[in-house]
Write an enzyme that holds these catalytic residues in place. Structure first.
Site: not given
Length: 687
Positions: A264, A325, A417
């Site tokens: 993105d 990450d 989430d």
């Protein structure tokens, strides 16, 4: 005595010998009774004279002075930094307050600070005049005939007003917050007992054998399910290579695996670099594709939703998600996907996070305490006893059917989430948490990044609570699961915790210094918080030396969490804003392995050169060499934390008038912690 100093040496000196006489010899004579007596153990205290004891004491005193000087140097450095940042404003700027609620809260805290300073000055004058009425818990108020002047009359009127109107309200509020505090502490103790039971019984999800092994070697690979791996990212300069490299090395049949790099980024330079990285691994035979959205709507949820809408997704059974990450081990899929075998009701398998930079500074160490408690206790206990917990957004594998039946990814909150986890739970899907499967990642190393992350993590659940409340009430799950979802999962751990933490320790405690009629009991201020903090630190035993900083820092962070909770609950300001957490690009390999990896990358780069056009290389080479410009660090000044620090320090001075020693030390240390956080000193090493 001259021969004594000449033992074992050759006498080569010339001239007149010098004889040294010792008036007070510094040695003792030990009487030996037999040939073996000289080798017997001698008492430590025997043979020491006054001069030796004096030297030992001087040595210990020297060490103590060295320790004090070390602490003094640290204090001097902190004071110098405070002077530079707070007074001279060198290299600092004010943190932007985008939230209307944040500005209002700052004004309220400033008003409390001004009022507390006025009351402190007023009561100091009264104390100097000998009017120690506030030292009496029963608050003896003199009669009109005892009034000794206008100032005394004003002071007595203040005492009456305080006792009749202010004290009852503060006492009621403190009782309410203490009740919430005890309920939340009881919940934490039950979670810890549940974790202890799991450890004692050695309860954990297991895999029986190799579920994908087959006697037919040629067809054994077809027993492996089709797995889709997604890596959502946005302007991830520092970590895009680490995450893509780790995912491309997953041990899974290549024809049963597809990797989606969901970029993105709005920077064309990083887009080209990510494309080149994807192309490099594709040439190595990895089934990997690059996707980029022109319109970045819905942040991460919109990115995942767009990727799941591809036609080829219907060929896959499971999807694994890794943030940019995260660095999964090669056997990650083989440790997680088999748990779905013969368990059609399982919708999610979540792995634990581990941190490559947990010892980088004090801030990362304190975050490690919180996250270890979250994964070791909260997630594990809820997974074992309830088969439900909040999805952590990454390092997990979903059954695609569970995602589709639960409505897929929605863009209505910043905690997509948790949103999908709640909806899947309401649809009857069960979750498995694997505490032994760890995926390396980073924690924020700066307070600014950590503060923004915590704002999103605490405002999002309140948005979700408003949206899913009707669905929870009308769902077909059991009443026990509804109660757990509403009262424990949302209210107690997402709303009550930041509310009482901020109100009790940052508002009521300073107020009780000026209103002694509403004094908090000692066990609320000291004993129970220390016990709860100890329970939090137990999952990370190496962090036990940081118990005191952790307790103070958590109270300090309650301001940010309370502000975020209120903004999410009432949909204020930028509660829907998503700010990507800044990464440092920490790798999990040692320096030696990093060198080997660098050589491997250079070899792969040469292979790309053979298949790439000259025009592509001419663009890629300068981009590879071009790193993001190191932005000059500008420390922030957080006004709410600074105002609260001075409020707490003012209350600590007031506590001295009442001879409340423990209150004084707690308020002093808490005020200093607020001061360090307000000046953005908690996330850096002060030299």
């Amino acid at each position: 005595m001259a021969p004594f100093f000449g033992w074992g040496t050759k006498d080569s000196s010339k001239g007149t010998p010098v004889v040294v006489k010792m008036e007070n010899p510094n040695f003792t004579i030990v009487e030996i009774d037999g040939p073996d007596a000289a080798f017997k153990a001698v008492e430590k205290t025997r043979g020491k004279n006054a001069k030796q004891v004096r030297w030992i004491l001087l040595l210990k005193a020297n060490r103590a002075v060295g320790c004090v000087s070390w602490l003094a140097s640290i204090l001097w450095a902190v004071l110098g930094t405070i002077k530079k940042r707070l007074i001279f404003r060198q290299g600092v700027d004010l943190a932007s307050e985008k939230l209307g609620k944040g500005k209002l809260l700052f004004k309220i805290i400033k008003a409390f600070l001004v009022i507390s300073l006025l009351i402190l000055a007023f009561e100091v004058l009264a104390y100097l005049k000998g009017w120690h009425y506030f030292e009496n818990p029963d608050l003896y108020i003199p009669h009109t005939s005892d009034v000794q002047g206008l100032f005394h009359l004003v002071y007595v009127s203040w005492l009456e007003f305080r006792a009749d109107y202010i004290a009852p309200f503060v006492q009621s509020l403190s009782t309410f917050c203490v009740t919430l505090f005890l309920i939340q502490s009881l919940d934490r103790m039950l979670l810890c007992l549940g974790c202890l039971y799991i450890k004692f019984k050695k309860i954990k999800p297991t895999i029986n054998g190799d579920p994908f092994k087959s006697d037919d070697l040629e067809g054994s690979l077809h027993n492996y399910p089709m797995v889709l791996v997604q890596i959502p990212m946005c302007n991830e300069w520092e970590v895009y290579e680490l995450s893509i490299s780790a995912v491309c090395q997953l041990d899974w049949p290549k024809d049963r695996l597809l990797i989606q790099v969901l970029d993105d980024s709005d920077d064309e330079s990083i887009q080209k670099l990510i494309k080149a990285e994807v192309s490099k691994w594709r040439q190595q035979g990895i089934n990997i594709i690059y996707r980029h959205r022109l319109i970045r709507t819905g942040y991460k949820a919109g990115n995942l939703k767009s990727a799941m809408s591809c036609d080829y997704v219907k060929d896959y059974e499971f999807v694994a998600i890794f943030d940019a990450d995260f660095q999964p081990t090669a056997d990650f899929l083989k440790q997680t996907v088999p748990h779905f075998k013969d368990n059609p009701e399982i919708g999610l398998v979540q792995a634990r996070w581990a941190f490559v930079n947990k010892d980088e500074n004090l801030l990362t160490r304190l975050q490690n305490i919180n996250l270890c408690y979250h994964f070791e206790i909260e997630q594990q206990v809820n997974g074992v006893f309830l088969n439900f917990f909040g999805f952590n957004g990454t390092a997990g594998v979903w059954r695609i059917k569970a995602l589709e039946e639960s409505g897929g990814w929605l863009e209505r909150t910043t905690v997509e989430d948790m949103d999908i986890a709640v909806r899947a739970h309401l649809n009857g899907w069960k979750f498995i948490y694997l505490n032994d499967v760890k995926v390396l990642c980073e924690v924020p190393e700066s307070f600014e990044a950590y503060r923004k992350q915590q704002h999103r993590w605490h405002s999002g659940p309140m948005q979700l609570f408003r949206l899913c409340l009707p669905s929870v009430i009308t769902s077909k799950i059991s009443i026990w699961k509804k109660a757990n979802l509403l009262f424990l999962f949302f209210l107690l751990r997402k709303l009550i915790l930041p509310f009482y933490s901020f109100t009790l320790f940052c508002v009521i405690l300073p107020l009780t210094m000026f209103i002694p009629e509403a004094e908090l009991p000692m066990w609320v201020i000291c004993y129970v918080p220390i016990l709860m903090t100890l329970l939090n630190v137990l999952p990370a035993p190496k962090s036990i030396p940081f118990i005191a900083p952790y307790l103070l820092f958590e109270n300090t962070m309650s301001v940010t969490k309370f502000n975020a909770m209120v903004s999410g609950l009432f949909q204020l300001g930028s509660s829907y804003e998503w700010i990507v957490t800044k990464k440092a690009g920490r790798s999990s390999e040692s320096d030696l392995l990093a060198v080997v990896d660098k050589d491997m990358k250079s070899m792969l780069q040469r292979q790309i050169i053979r298949g790439a056009s000259e025009s592509d290389l001419s663009e890629l080479t300068p981009l590879k060499e071009q790193k993001p410009r190191p932005v000059k660090k500008s420390n922030k000044i957080y006004r709410k934390e600074l105002a609260l620090s001075f409020l707490l320090l003012t209350a600590s001075v007031r506590s001295l008038l009442s001879a409340q020693g423990l209150h004084f030390y707690f308020l002093l240390f808490q005020g200093v912690t607020f001061l360090l956080v307000g000046l953005d000193l908690i996330g850096e090493q002060i030299s």
